[in-house]
Design an enzyme around this catalytic site. Structure first.
Site, PDB file in Angstrom:
ATOM      1  N   HIS A  69       6.496  -1.068   3.284  1.00  0.00           N
ATOM      2  CA  HIS A  69       6.880  -2.953   3.341  1.00  0.00           C
ATOM      3  C   HIS A  69       5.617  -2.897   2.260  1.00  0.00           C
ATOM      4  CE1 HIS A  69       4.058   0.013   4.979  1.00  0.00           C
ATOM      5  NE2 HIS A  69       2.337  -1.059   5.049  1.00  0.00           N
ATOM      6  N   ASN A  82       0.858  -1.398  -0.114  1.00  0.00           N
ATOM      7  CA  ASN A  82       0.067  -0.220  -0.388  1.00  0.00           C
ATOM      8  C   ASN A  82       1.029   1.348  -0.451  1.00  0.00           C
ATOM      9  OD1 ASN A  82      -2.568  -1.449  -0.052  1.00  0.00           O
ATOM     10  ND2 ASN A  82      -2.260  -1.807   2.714  1.00  0.00           N
ATOM     11  N   VAL A 101       1.455   2.579   7.830  1.00  0.00           N
ATOM     12  CA  VAL A 101       2.846   2.642   8.356  1.00  0.00           C
ATOM     13  C   VAL A 101       3.292   3.456   7.425  1.00  0.00           C
ATOM     14  CG1 VAL A 101       4.919   1.844   9.199  1.00  0.00           C
ATOM     15  CG2 VAL A 101       2.426   0.921   9.684  1.00  0.00           C
TER      16      VAL A 101
HETATM   17  P1  5GP Z   1      -0.411  -1.130   5.856  1.00  0.00           P
HETATM   18  O1  5GP Z   1      -1.613  -0.333   6.016  1.00  0.00           O
HETATM   19  O2  5GP Z   1       0.979   0.178   6.754  1.00  0.00           O
HETATM   20  O3  5GP Z   1      -0.127  -1.647   4.058  1.00  0.00           O
HETATM   21  O4  5GP Z   1      -0.329  -1.619   6.723  1.00  0.00           O
HETATM   22  C1  5GP Z   1       0.585  -1.946   8.153  1.00  0.00           C
HETATM   23  C2  5GP Z   1       0.542  -3.373   8.796  1.00  0.00           C
HETATM   24  O5  5GP Z   1       1.047  -3.120   9.933  1.00  0.00           O
HETATM   25  C3  5GP Z   1      -1.235  -3.561   9.473  1.00  0.00           C
HETATM   26  O6  5GP Z   1      -1.396  -4.092   7.809  1.00  0.00           O
HETATM   27  C4  5GP Z   1      -0.979  -3.301  10.270  1.00  0.00           C
HETATM   28  O7  5GP Z   1      -1.261  -4.233  10.747  1.00  0.00           O
HETATM   29  C5  5GP Z   1       0.750  -3.701  10.110  1.00  0.00           C
HETATM   30  N1  5GP Z   1       1.090  -3.439  11.871  1.00  0.00           N
HETATM   31  C6  5GP Z   1       0.758  -2.448  12.303  1.00  0.00           C
HETATM   32  N2  5GP Z   1       1.246  -1.705  13.346  1.00  0.00           N
HETATM   33  C7  5GP Z   1       2.049  -2.963  13.832  1.00  0.00           C
HETATM   34  C8  5GP Z   1       2.906  -3.491  14.644  1.00  0.00           C
HETATM   35  O8  5GP Z   1       2.964  -2.139  15.846  1.00  0.00           O
HETATM   36  N3  5GP Z   1       3.897  -4.018  14.676  1.00  0.00           N
HETATM   37  C9  5GP Z   1       3.349  -5.374  13.957  1.00  0.00           C
HETATM   38  N4  5GP Z   1       3.567  -6.632  14.083  1.00  0.00           N
HETATM   39  N5  5GP Z   1       2.537  -5.373  13.004  1.00  0.00           N
HETATM   40  C10 5GP Z   1       2.112  -3.800  12.887  1.00  0.00           C
END
Ligand code: 5GP
Length: 119
Positions: free
Chosen positions: A104, A91, A100
């Site tokens: 990733h 994303n 985040v």
């Molecule tokens: P995005 O929406 O940015 O593509 O995905 C961020 C991902 O990070 C989400 O799937 C969320 O569940 C994961 N995430 C957020 N905070 C943490 C954390 O503190 N530890 C881990 N292992 N995953 C996290």
């Protein structure tokens, strides 16, 4: 957009927040997503300070890019996802729903994953 050194994944890389680490080398870290959306849901991140795929592709060195891609493939292989199949997704920004701001790649597997996007 500048890189936020205090984002959650930067803290995980620095060891300030725990994570269930599955793989680590000089270029990448793989760890379990805290809110898994599939039986296997792993996040693979580069170690460098890149906000998004565009940032990573523009600024990372060839070694970092190759190292990250190889790590991603290795994690998928080592988790046994190659034969049954899997999905990778990244994303970016508001429309992509990125939460985040550290680049990733989500790695999903362990079941038939259905349509590519929610309707
Ligand atoms: P995005 O929406 O940015 O593509 O995905 C961020 C991902 O990070 C989400 O799937 C969320 O569940 C994961 N995430 C957020 N905070 C943490 C954390 O503190 N530890 C881990 N292992 N995953 C996290």
């Amino acid at each position: 957009m500048g890189y936020d050194q205090n984002n959650i994944f930067a803290k995980i890389l620095r060891g300030e927040i725990p994570a269930k680490k599955l793989y680590e080398d000089d270029y990448a870290l793989a760890f379990a997503d805290i809110h898994p959306r599939a039986p296997v849901h792993v996040l693979v991140i580069p170690k460098g300070p890149y906000v998004s795929f565009v940032d990573f592709s523009a600024k990372a060195t060839p070694e970092e890019i190759a190292g990250f891609v190889r790590a991603l493939g290795r994690v998928a292989h080592d988790l046994g996802l190659d034969a049954p199949g899997f999905r990778i997704l990244s994303n970016a920004g508001a429309n992509g729903g990125q939460e985040v701001p550290h680049f990733h790649v989500h790695l999903f597997g362990g079941k038939h994953l259905g349509p590519m996007l929610a309707a």
